[in-house]
Each structure stands twice: as C-alpha cells, then as structure tokens.
Write a protein that holds these residues in place. Structure first.
Motif, mmCIF file in Angstrom:
data_model
loop_
_atom_site.group_PDB
_atom_site.id
_atom_site.type_symbol
_atom_site.label_atom_id
_atom_site.label_comp_id
_atom_site.label_asym_id
_atom_site.label_seq_id
_atom_site.Cartn_x
_atom_site.Cartn_y
_atom_site.Cartn_z
ATOM 1 N N GLN A 8 81.777 26.059 46.815
ATOM 2 C CA GLN A 8 82.582 26.177 48.034
ATOM 3 C C GLN A 8 81.739 25.893 49.267
ATOM 4 O O GLN A 8 82.193 25.254 50.217
ATOM 5 N N PHE A 9 80.497 26.354 49.260
ATOM 6 C CA PHE A 9 79.607 26.071 50.377
ATOM 7 C C PHE A 9 79.134 24.622 50.368
ATOM 8 O O PHE A 9 78.779 24.079 51.420
ATOM 9 N N GLU A 10 79.138 24.000 49.216
ATOM 10 C CA GLU A 10 78.662 22.626 49.112
ATOM 11 C C GLU A 10 79.507 21.695 49.978
ATOM 12 O O GLU A 10 78.977 20.827 50.678
ATOM 13 N N SER A 11 80.826 21.892 49.994
ATOM 14 C CA SER A 11 81.686 21.048 50.828
ATOM 15 C C SER A 11 81.430 21.304 52.312
ATOM 16 O O SER A 11 81.466 20.377 53.121
ATOM 17 N N VAL A 12 81.141 22.555 52.658
ATOM 18 C CA VAL A 12 80.822 22.879 54.047
ATOM 19 C C VAL A 12 79.510 22.212 54.448
ATOM 20 O O VAL A 12 79.384 21.653 55.542
ATOM 21 N N PHE A 13 78.521 22.252 53.545
ATOM 22 C CA PHE A 13 77.237 21.636 53.834
ATOM 23 C C PHE A 13 77.373 20.128 54.009
ATOM 24 O O PHE A 13 76.717 19.527 54.862
ATOM 25 N N GLN A 14 78.231 19.492 53.213
ATOM 26 C CA GLN A 14 78.401 18.049 53.302
ATOM 27 C C GLN A 14 79.087 17.649 54.602
ATOM 28 O O GLN A 14 78.864 16.568 55.127
ATOM 29 N N SER A 15 79.925 18.534 55.149
ATOM 30 C CA SER A 15 80.618 18.205 56.400
ATOM 31 C C SER A 15 79.673 18.216 57.599
ATOM 32 O O SER A 15 80.009 17.667 58.642
ATOM 33 N N PHE A 16 78.502 18.833 57.468
ATOM 34 C CA PHE A 16 77.536 18.845 58.566
ATOM 35 C C PHE A 16 77.005 17.442 58.843
ATOM 36 O O PHE A 16 76.703 17.109 59.972
ATOM 37 N N GLY A 17 76.843 16.676 57.801
ATOM 38 C CA GLY A 17 76.332 15.320 57.961
ATOM 39 C C GLY A 17 74.818 15.244 58.075
ATOM 40 O O GLY A 17 74.255 14.165 58.087
ATOM 41 N N ALA A 18 74.149 16.372 58.180
ATOM 42 C CA ALA A 18 72.689 16.390 58.300
ATOM 43 C C ALA A 18 72.077 16.601 56.920
ATOM 44 O O ALA A 18 72.738 17.074 55.987
ATOM 45 N N GLU A 19 70.792 16.263 56.819
ATOM 46 C CA GLU A 19 70.100 16.475 55.564
ATOM 47 C C GLU A 19 69.808 17.963 55.398
ATOM 48 O O GLU A 19 69.344 18.626 56.329
ATOM 49 N N PHE A 26 68.039 22.351 46.326
ATOM 50 C CA PHE A 26 67.698 22.861 45.007
ATOM 51 C C PHE A 26 68.816 23.757 44.472
ATOM 52 O O PHE A 26 69.223 23.635 43.319
ATOM 53 N N VAL A 27 69.337 24.656 45.311
ATOM 54 C CA VAL A 27 70.400 25.573 44.884
ATOM 55 C C VAL A 27 71.674 24.796 44.566
ATOM 56 O O VAL A 27 72.359 25.079 43.575
ATOM 57 N N VAL A 28 72.002 23.810 45.376
ATOM 58 C CA VAL A 28 73.191 22.986 45.109
ATOM 59 C C VAL A 28 73.008 22.221 43.805
ATOM 60 O O VAL A 28 73.924 22.138 42.973
ATOM 61 N N GLY A 29 71.815 21.668 43.576
ATOM 62 C CA GLY A 29 71.539 20.962 42.314
ATOM 63 C C GLY A 29 71.606 21.897 41.123
ATOM 64 O O GLY A 29 72.129 21.540 40.055
ATOM 65 N N LEU A 30 71.106 23.107 41.297
ATOM 66 C CA LEU A 30 71.181 24.106 40.240
ATOM 67 C C LEU A 30 72.630 24.465 39.926
ATOM 68 O O LEU A 30 72.997 24.675 38.768
ATOM 69 N N SER A 31 73.451 24.492 40.954
ATOM 70 C CA SER A 31 74.873 24.765 40.767
ATOM 71 C C SER A 31 75.549 23.656 39.963
ATOM 72 O O SER A 31 76.358 23.930 39.065
ATOM 73 N N VAL A 32 75.200 22.431 40.259
ATOM 74 C CA VAL A 32 75.765 21.291 39.520
ATOM 75 C C VAL A 32 75.357 21.372 38.056
ATOM 76 O O VAL A 32 76.177 21.190 37.146
ATOM 77 N N VAL A 33 74.089 21.663 37.801
ATOM 78 C CA VAL A 33 73.603 21.790 36.424
ATOM 79 C C VAL A 33 74.310 22.945 35.719
ATOM 80 O O VAL A 33 74.723 22.814 34.561
ATOM 81 N N ALA A 34 74.495 24.072 36.406
ATOM 82 C CA ALA A 34 75.153 25.227 35.794
ATOM 83 C C ALA A 34 76.610 24.932 35.455
ATOM 84 O O ALA A 34 77.123 25.416 34.443
#
Length: 138
Positions: A8-19, A26-34
């Motif tokens: 849910q936070f991943e979509s919010v983070f992507q809307s920022f447009g910043a790196e 790392f946490v987002v990648g871990l979420s994808v793997v999980a």
C-alpha cells in the motif's frame, strides 16, 4: 506487514516521483519477494530447520554451543534454566527416595536435565562424589 502494508505504501512512494532511499528500496524489494516467492522462503526455512536438527543430533559440540547460547537469551534462558533445575531436582529426589545410591541417582538426573551444560555439571559432581569429595560449595 511485508505482504499487506508495504504494497500500500509502495504506490504512495511511486507517486512521489523521486528516488527512494536505499533502505526503503530494500524493504519494497523484500515485500515483492515475500509476495511472489513465499513458497520458496517457506521451503528454505523448513529445509534449514531440518538440517539444523540433524546437525544438532550428530554433533555434541554444536549442541553444547546452542544449549549454552540459549541459556543466555533474556527471557527464554531463565525459563529453560528453571526447567532444567526442576527436572534435575525432581529426578534426583525420586531416585534417591527409591533407594538408588547417590552416584547412580546423579547419573539419572544428568540425563533428565535436558541441557548439556547442566548435564556436564551434574556429571562432574557425580565424579567428585564417587571419588570421595564433599558436595559443599566452594
């Protein structure tokens, strides 16, 4: 959390447009793997647990290390300490009350303690008693 909250936070983070910072990536990648590879992670945990159990059964040195380390854990260590002392006391009391000689009773109590650290200490006491040393504290 990795499966429900982080996406849910991943979509919010992507809307920022910043790196994003490295730890957040790392946490987002871990979420994808999980979410996508949970079955492999579960299988790996089961396999590692099985191999660790086999290693504990075959190596007395590993078991002694693990028993020593577990006794140092904050809450669990105290519970295991009390449990080992209770098993030792109950076994020694029962065997001694049944008329078993102290040396043999200590041998049985060492096996019942359930921890190599205590078992080794009890066997040292048994050896001392069998050679005529007293049980007094030093």
């Amino acid at each position: 959390m990795l499966i429900k909250v982080v996406p849910q936070f991943e979509s919010v983070f992507q809307s920022f447009g910043a790196e994003l910072p490295a730890f957040t990536q790392f946490v987002v990648g871990l979420s994808v793997v999980a979410r996508e590879w949970w079955f492999i992670a579960l299988l790996a945990i089961v396999v590692v647990g099985f191999l660790f159990q086999k290693a504990m059964q075959s190596s007395a040195k590993l078991r002694a290390s693990v028993d020593r380390a577990v006794l140092k854990l904050p809450i669990i260590g105290q519970i295991l300490h009390n449990s080992a002392i209770a098993r030792f006391s109950r076994t020694l009391s029962t065997t001694f009350a049944a008329g078993v000689p102290l040396v043999n009773a200590l041998d049985s109590a060492a096996g019942a303690s359930g921890n190599i650290v205590y078992s080794t200490a009890i066997l040292q006491i048994k050896n001392g008693v069998s050679t005529g040393q007293s049980l007094k504290m030093q």
